[in-house]
Each structure stands twice: as structure tokens, then as C-alpha cells.
Design a protein around this motif. Sequence first.
Motif, PDB file in Angstrom:
ATOM      1  N   PRO A 367       2.326   2.156  -7.401  1.00  0.00           N
ATOM      2  CA  PRO A 367       3.313   3.241  -7.425  1.00  0.00           C
ATOM      3  C   PRO A 367       4.654   2.772  -6.854  1.00  0.00           C
ATOM      4  O   PRO A 367       4.733   1.753  -6.168  1.00  0.00           O
ATOM      5  N   GLN A 368       5.687   3.570  -7.115  1.00  0.00           N
ATOM      6  CA  GLN A 368       7.041   3.161  -6.728  1.00  0.00           C
ATOM      7  C   GLN A 368       7.173   2.943  -5.219  1.00  0.00           C
ATOM      8  O   GLN A 368       7.821   1.993  -4.783  1.00  0.00           O
ATOM      9  N   ASP A 369       6.558   3.836  -4.426  1.00  0.00           N
ATOM     10  CA  ASP A 369       6.761   3.713  -2.981  1.00  0.00           C
ATOM     11  C   ASP A 369       6.200   2.386  -2.458  1.00  0.00           C
ATOM     12  O   ASP A 369       6.801   1.750  -1.598  1.00  0.00           O
ATOM     13  N   GLU A 370       5.091   1.970  -3.016  1.00  0.00           N
ATOM     14  CA  GLU A 370       4.489   0.714  -2.583  1.00  0.00           C
ATOM     15  C   GLU A 370       5.363  -0.474  -2.993  1.00  0.00           C
ATOM     16  O   GLU A 370       5.557  -1.427  -2.219  1.00  0.00           O
ATOM     17  N   ILE A 371       5.892  -0.394  -4.208  1.00  0.00           N
ATOM     18  CA  ILE A 371       6.756  -1.484  -4.679  1.00  0.00           C
ATOM     19  C   ILE A 371       8.017  -1.569  -3.819  1.00  0.00           C
ATOM     20  O   ILE A 371       8.446  -2.653  -3.411  1.00  0.00           O
ATOM     21  N   ALA A 372       8.596  -0.411  -3.540  1.00  0.00           N
ATOM     22  CA  ALA A 372       9.847  -0.390  -2.779  1.00  0.00           C
ATOM     23  C   ALA A 372       9.672  -1.035  -1.405  1.00  0.00           C
ATOM     24  O   ALA A 372      10.488  -1.872  -0.984  1.00  0.00           O
ATOM     25  N   VAL A 373       8.601  -0.653  -0.699  1.00  0.00           N
ATOM     26  CA  VAL A 373       8.439  -1.209   0.656  1.00  0.00           C
ATOM     27  C   VAL A 373       8.064  -2.691   0.585  1.00  0.00           C
ATOM     28  O   VAL A 373       8.462  -3.482   1.450  1.00  0.00           O
ATOM     29  N   ARG A 374       7.294  -3.066  -0.429  1.00  0.00           N
ATOM     30  CA  ARG A 374       6.979  -4.503  -0.547  1.00  0.00           C
ATOM     31  C   ARG A 374       8.240  -5.330  -0.775  1.00  0.00           C
ATOM     32  O   ARG A 374       8.404  -6.410  -0.209  1.00  0.00           O
ATOM     33  N   LEU A 375       9.127  -4.820  -1.640  1.00  0.00           N
ATOM     34  CA  LEU A 375      10.364  -5.565  -1.923  1.00  0.00           C
ATOM     35  C   LEU A 375      11.262  -5.611  -0.691  1.00  0.00           C
ATOM     36  O   LEU A 375      11.878  -6.641  -0.382  1.00  0.00           O
ATOM     37  N   MET A 376      11.328  -4.485   0.024  1.00  0.00           N
ATOM     38  CA  MET A 376      12.138  -4.481   1.258  1.00  0.00           C
ATOM     39  C   MET A 376      11.581  -5.458   2.275  1.00  0.00           C
ATOM     40  O   MET A 376      12.323  -6.228   2.901  1.00  0.00           O
ATOM     41  N   GLN A 377      10.272  -5.397   2.430  1.00  0.00           N
ATOM     42  CA  GLN A 377       9.628  -6.282   3.392  1.00  0.00           C
ATOM     43  C   GLN A 377       9.837  -7.747   3.012  1.00  0.00           C
ATOM     44  O   GLN A 377      10.133  -8.602   3.850  1.00  0.00           O
ATOM     45  N   MET A 378       9.707  -8.007   1.719  1.00  0.00           N
ATOM     46  CA  MET A 378       9.882  -9.373   1.216  1.00  0.00           C
ATOM     47  C   MET A 378      11.305  -9.865   1.500  1.00  0.00           C
ATOM     48  O   MET A 378      11.508 -11.012   1.940  1.00  0.00           O
ATOM     49  N   ALA A 379      12.274  -8.995   1.253  1.00  0.00           N
ATOM     50  CA  ALA A 379      13.668  -9.374   1.499  1.00  0.00           C
ATOM     51  C   ALA A 379      13.871  -9.732   2.965  1.00  0.00           C
ATOM     52  O   ALA A 379      14.531 -10.732   3.297  1.00  0.00           O
ATOM     53  N   ALA A 380      13.271  -8.917   3.833  1.00  0.00           N
ATOM     54  CA  ALA A 380      13.424  -9.178   5.266  1.00  0.00           C
ATOM     55  C   ALA A 380      12.733 -10.482   5.660  1.00  0.00           C
ATOM     56  O   ALA A 380      13.278 -11.294   6.429  1.00  0.00           O
ATOM     57  N   GLU A 381      11.555 -10.686   5.132  1.00  0.00           N
ATOM     58  CA  GLU A 381      10.806 -11.902   5.468  1.00  0.00           C
ATOM     59  C   GLU A 381      11.539 -13.161   5.021  1.00  0.00           C
ATOM     60  O   GLU A 381      11.520 -14.188   5.697  1.00  0.00           O
ATOM     61  N   GLU A 382      12.174 -13.066   3.868  1.00  0.00           N
ATOM     62  CA  GLU A 382      12.840 -14.245   3.320  1.00  0.00           C
ATOM     63  C   GLU A 382      14.224 -14.479   3.921  1.00  0.00           C
ATOM     64  O   GLU A 382      14.882 -15.463   3.621  1.00  0.00           O
TER      65      GLU A 382
END
Lengths: 415, 524
Positions: A367-382
Motif C-alpha cells: 500500500p501507499q503508506d508502506e511505500i512512502a515510509v520505506r522511500l523516506m527511510q531509504m533516503a535517510a539511510e543513504e
Amino acid sequence: MSASMLRVAIPTASAILMAAMGFAQEDQARFEVAAWVDHFDFAPVMRDGQPVFDTETLGGCLAILDHVQETGATTILWRNCAGGNMRYQSAIESGHLPDILDKRRIADTRGLLGWVRYGVAEPDIVRAMMDECRERGLVPGIHWPFEESHGHLWTISQFNFDHPELWARTVDGRPWCGRCSIAYEETIEHKLALVDELLDRGATRLFIDLYRSGAWSPAYEYVPPVLEAWRERYVEDPPGSTTDERWARHVSGYVTAYMRRLRAHLDASGREVELMVGVPAVSMVEPDYALLHRGADWRAWIDEGLIDTLVVNFFTWDADRPFESTRELGRELLDFVDGRCRVLWPVRAYDYGGYGMPSYSQATGLPQDEIAVRLMQMAAEEGADGVSLECVDYRNYSDTTRPRMKALSQQLNAP
Amino acid sequence: MLCRLAVIATCGAIAGIGATQPVALTSGPGAHTEAAWSPDGSRIAFQREIDGDVDLCVVNAEGGEVRTLVDGPGHAIHPCWSPDGQRIVYSFAHITSTAVQGIEHGWNLFSIDVDGGEPQRLTSGLARDYTPAFSPDGRWIYFTSTRGSTQGSTILMRIPAEGGEPEPAGGEHQRDVGFTEPTFSPDGEIVCCAHSGGYRSNWTLRLLRAAEPAVQVALTRPDAPMYAPAWSPDGSVIACTGYRPGDPGWGIYLVEVATGNALRVDSGPGVARSPTWSPDGSRIAFESDRDGRFQLYTMPAPQVEFPSVEPEAGLAAGTILLLEIDSDAGVIRDVSENANEVTIVGEPQFVDGGVSFGPGQYLAIVKPSGMELATEPFSVSVDIEVGELTGGVQIIVVGDYDVHRMGWQVYLNDDGYAWFNSRNTAGGFVGARSDEPLQPGQRVKLTGLRRRDGRVDLYVDGVLQQQSGASATMAYGQPNQIRVASQCDGGADFLGTLYRLEIYRGRVPDRTMRYLSLEEFLNL
């Protein structure tokens, strides 16, 4: 030092570099969540047959901002125009739907949308919203598409209509009214005058969105000065192919010249204004989409220190490995940038081009909410400096997505 | 008295002519635009904008005091005179609320006595009605209107001169397509209007038969945008606002009705727009910003000698396929010198000089001789009637080659737009699209042209379309087949009627491309 440790170190180095360059550090969240807001898109939102937002009034626009803030946005990039028409009380350009009919412009006839007139709205919408953002502790910015028309004849501006001699031209020399060529000094001066209007209204971010080009590309830059310069340099006629790499690079020289003028203009303003540039289909393989279809040599801009922030409109990720390939592309980009400018990672509700969250959802079943937080988290991690949200229209980010994004934004920016 | 002036440039279809210096008609505050000359020649009506407010004014044709006819809050624009000179009709709006709060009214037509008095409302409702024009007999008021539009488009509408329900009078609503600014031929039989074929299309002039407005022909081409037409009193010329590459900006053009040839009038420095004729045709009034703001000027109407245009050399020898349909005999022949055999598959219906195709019905010219095109220019021209649009692609004709099964095609896309495409050396698609989607039942001539430099263009009824392609330099040997009305291996059926198919080496002469030529249109 491991790759991940290196990436954690980059934001710090980046922050030091930016501080040395005089950026407005006091306004900047540690992890920026930059929301693109096209308040026009809120205009047709109806509930029980009644409009939810009166986008021509301050009250309506404040309600829009309330909704946008539910995403945890730290920066607001408020859309300033529809094509060449401004959505505030511009003194030098026609408004969003001109107050006086211009018989060359075919009016928008869609319900409410066809009758909103932001150019005469009181108070001036952009000024009011820049002030409001500052009041609320948000960074006030402008989302300015790199276009002079936006899908309809009514979006072509007064300046454009008045100056056919500046119009772009096709390869066979036909005038193309979609845009005035950026090779002309008059066009640049007009754009810089519009920049002044935006600065006067308090914007501290100027975001040039190269994805939205109004269909302009180097295929429409066959204007006399560009042709003359080509012939002088290559002693031959330009190639017939409008996506020829040499031609695209030639045209990119004019786009870069504009960026230099813009940078110098912002620097000379005495204000701390950050220049952000949105690049579509970011790829480390040259020539890329941005060069061939936008004349955007963004690598050169970073090399030259012209831009403060690179906004990735979208990565061209692999549908078989959505998140992994996104991470790899982002990592590759951050390696190239190497802290020379800030980078905002896309968490994109729109799916133009096929690389937004709807496509992630299709590829992963999430779902969108899961994708959104994964992408945000990924951006922060990288080690990206934040994310960009294209675009926060009404419920583009769903009722479940917004709270999760906000919580993550607060977590990433916690002291 | 007409002022004879020399043609100073005769190269091509568009040239420039000199004129005597214009004379300033107004010099008051604000911007003065949209002049309209009275039928008796004594006065000129115009709109005056001061601080965002627009009033309607009248001034003597020789200049002098400006009289305000319609003032107060709001915008009164686009004046036009009734043929008896007693009334002025104009468009008016005064919008005071936000869209959500409710628009009080749209842009509507009003009429006022030339001596003043209370304006009379002619149209109402939340639409935009503007650029009115009386028919020469005074019975009708034609105007531009958004009525019925949902995606930004305008058509011509009309109401009886005394007022009444608006009715369509020319054009059809399609997204971003505009039919605007009607002006009549002196005999009232033809309406000229400005036409835009869609988003980013250049304005061109278009002629419509007043009694049958679906019968239309393009008068000018999008290479040189033109709008704001005003038909001359003698009927031979249309003045308009125009621009061609190389001009310093918008200027006044004269367009010869018989040929579409255009000449730019030397109206002095600055931008010149929106011409209007004196009733005896001896003078033109227009607006110019030569002094920094738009004011009205007049000048003698140039007596023009339009450059003659040599008819393009016939290319009959270049015809390599020419299908003629004998619907009485139920036979289709290639009457070109190649005389290739035509195979009819299925049982298409022969109708009135054409052949109508249904699913699975097509024509095939297998291994045709004399059709090796190499990298040379070629043209494909089809005269068709569009049938049912199914939402799928419909192939009208395709060239099937070893190098690419769909080497070039003329087809209707799933959105109704017509395309001609060829290929680049890598087999990539290079296409040109029609400015407007075609409509079921529309009879139309489509001509695709692959030029020597690899550009591909599409002409619709002889009118060059805006979107074209480049680098279509694929070399074509002998075709495996030329397939008509389906894709080379079946499917994508064309569900319309074919009247003629021609394939040429080189460029097709303009006159061949038109289903209805300008000459034919004018002689109807």
C-alpha cells in the motif's frame, strides 16, 4: 569506513559546506520534507456538492496548507503559475485566466477551474502563503515549472502572445508558440523580472521543475541565434534529428547560461535564496533523458556550483527490483554529487513517466503508506538531504499515508 | 482614392509592402484597441482600458474628441456596428466574486444605441461570448462562444439581430480547438474566422460557407500565424494580424482570398494589430504600440499586387501507385504505369466511388513493382471517409518491407488522431499527427510526406499539421506488400471508406492533397 558510514558522514560535510556558502541554516530541517503544492488542484475538490476549498481566498489557502502539513512537510513549494500565467498579482505578466479576454487565448471552460482568477485575488495569494509558511515555521518556497504553457491554450502568457519574434522554432523553422526561446536576452530578462516578484513575496526557495517543460525540448530551439552559433562552431547545418546528442549539448549551453544568470541574480538580491532544480529520469548513464529532452546538463551545474539542491523528480528503477534498484540509483547519484549540493529523494504520489508510488505499488503489492515510509527511510539511510513530495494535492497522499509520513518526518528531525 | 504601392518583396507566398505613414487617431489615456469602423465611414468605435477597467468609446474617423459610450465598472470589449449604423454590439463582463462564491454572469453580448442609452442584453449565462459580427444583411449576429465546451474550446454561434437563443454557426468543440473572430464576405456567403487546431497550434485563417459551415477550407498555413481577420469591402482581400519568421513582431497582413497569398503591410514601428476597413475600402484603422502604449491609427489601404505563385510542377510521372475504385463494376485497379495487381480480401462494400471495409476485409498489393523508394522522398495520399471509431488503432495503409514490417503507415490512432509515420535507420517510429482528431463520417484527404532530409509531415485536406517528425531516413527496397485497411499481418482494421490511394515519388503538389481546394471552395 563502510559505505553506509560514509553516507552518514556526507550530510554533515554537506551542512558545513552549505553553512560556508551562507545558506539559511536556521530555516532548514535536518531531513527536509519538501511538499509541492498546486493549489489549483484543490479547487475542484467537492463534498456534498460544495467546494471544500475556496482557493481564491486566504481562508481556502490556509485550509490547503493544513492538509499539506499532515504529511510532515517542512518546506512548502507553492506553485506560482499555470504555464506562463501567474497565480498572484503580477505586475508584468498575465494572471491565471486574464481579467480581460484576450481573443488569442481560448479560455478554460471547466466548471470552477475555468473561472478562478488568482491574478486578481485578494490578498495576493503567493505573498500571503509565503508569510503564512514563515509563521508556521515552514520554509517558504516556490515551485516554478520550466514552461510557458501547460497543456492548454489558456496557459500561454501575455508575454508569449505579445512576442512571436521570440518564439521557439521547429527544425523546419516554423514558429512554435509553446515557449519563447531561452536564447533571447528579452526572454531571460522577463524571467528574472518574475523572479524578483517571487523574491519580493518572501520565497526563500526557488524550485525550477525541469520535468514540466510544456513539451519544450531542444527540438524547439532552432531559432536564429542558436543556429548561427551551431554553424559557427561546427561549420555545417544542424542535424535533422532533434534528439541528436550534439544538438542537445549545444542547446544545453543556453539552458546553463540561464541557470548562471539565475544564480547571479539570486546572489545579487542580497537575500538567502536557495536554487533548487528538479531533474526527471535521473540516470548516471550519459546522455540521459534530462540532457536530450530538456537540454539540462545538471552534472555541469553541480560541477560549477550553480545549484543548491538537486531534486530528483524520479529514478528510473527496475520493476523487478523496485526498492533495491531505487537504492542503487540513489546511492550512485549521491556518490556523484559527493556533497556538492543537497539532494532530495522522490516520494512521489504522481505517476507520470511510470515511476511514482502507484507504480511501486503495482510492482510490490504494497500500500501507499508502506511505500512512502520505506522511500523516506531509504533516503535517510543513504544520506539524502530529504525527500520531495510530488504533489500534495488533496489526498494524493492517503489518509493513512500522511500520518505515517509525518511521524517519520518528526522522528528524522528530532533533536 | 486608392494609393498604389509597390510590392517590395515578391519571394515566396508572403511578401512585404510599403505604405504611407499611419496617422494617429487617438492619443488619450489608457490603451485603445479593437477598432471598428462605422458603416457610413464617419466614426470608429473602440475599447479603452484604464487601470484594468475597460470602456467602449467612439471617435470621429478623422480624430478629435473621444466619446464614452459604455462606462462604469466592468469590461466592455470587441465593439461591432450594425449594418444600419444605429447600434453597437459588444461583449461585457463584470465579475466580482470568486468562482466558489458564484460568478454573477459570464461574458455576454449587449447592444447599445450609438447615441447612448441603456444597453440591451442579447445573451446570458455563464459562458464567454465575444468578438461579435453582423451578417451583411443585418439578420444575424455571429460571435465566438464557449457554450457547450468542457475542455477549453470555442465555436462560432449566432443569434438573430434582435436577440434570441444562440445556435451553432461553425466549428465543433474539441479540446483547445478554436474558431473565433468571424468576419463576412461582402455577399454574406462566406465567413472567415481565426482557427487554432489545438494546444500550441498557430492561429490560421479559415473559410466556412455560411449556409453550410461544415464546408470549410484553410486560407492560410500555420507557418505564419494569423488572426483577427477583417474582410475588405470589395471582397478580394482579408486584413488580419500576422507574423512570419523574420518579422519584428505582430503586424498587419493582407491575404488574397483567391490564393491565400499574404503580404505584410508596412505600418511603421511597433506592433500593429486588429485592422478594420473603412466602408469604401480606402483606409485601414488599427492599433499600434509605437509610442509605448496601444493607440489607434489609420492609413491608406494599400492597393496590392500579390506575387503570382508558380504552380508546383506536376509529378504525374512520379506516381508509383494509384488506386482507382470502380464501385459500379466492383473493381479496384492500379492505374499507375506500374499497373500492379490488387487483391481484394473479404467482401468489402463498394459505395459511390469508394470501398467500405469491415472487420477482416482489406486490399493487398503483393510484391509491387516500381516501388523501391530507397532513402528518397515520397508521399502517400488517401481520400477516405472515417467510419466508426472503435477506440483501437485503424490502419489505412501500410508499407510492409523486409527491413521493417510496418515501414510506413497512414492510420487512425485509438484517440481518433490521424498519423503518418516512417522510420529512422534503426527502425524507430517517426511520425506526424493531425492537429485534431478525425470524426466518424468525416470525408478527408490525408497526405503523408517523407522529405529528403528525413522530416515527415502530415497534411489534412492540404493543410500542413503542426506536429511533424525528423530523421526518418530508412531505406526502402521492394515492398513485400502494400496493405490497405488492416495491419500487415492482420488486425487494426480500418472501418471506413477509401475513395483513392496514391503513392508518389517526391512531394505531392498542394492541389492534389486537398479534398476541397480553395478554388473549389470559393466556386461552390
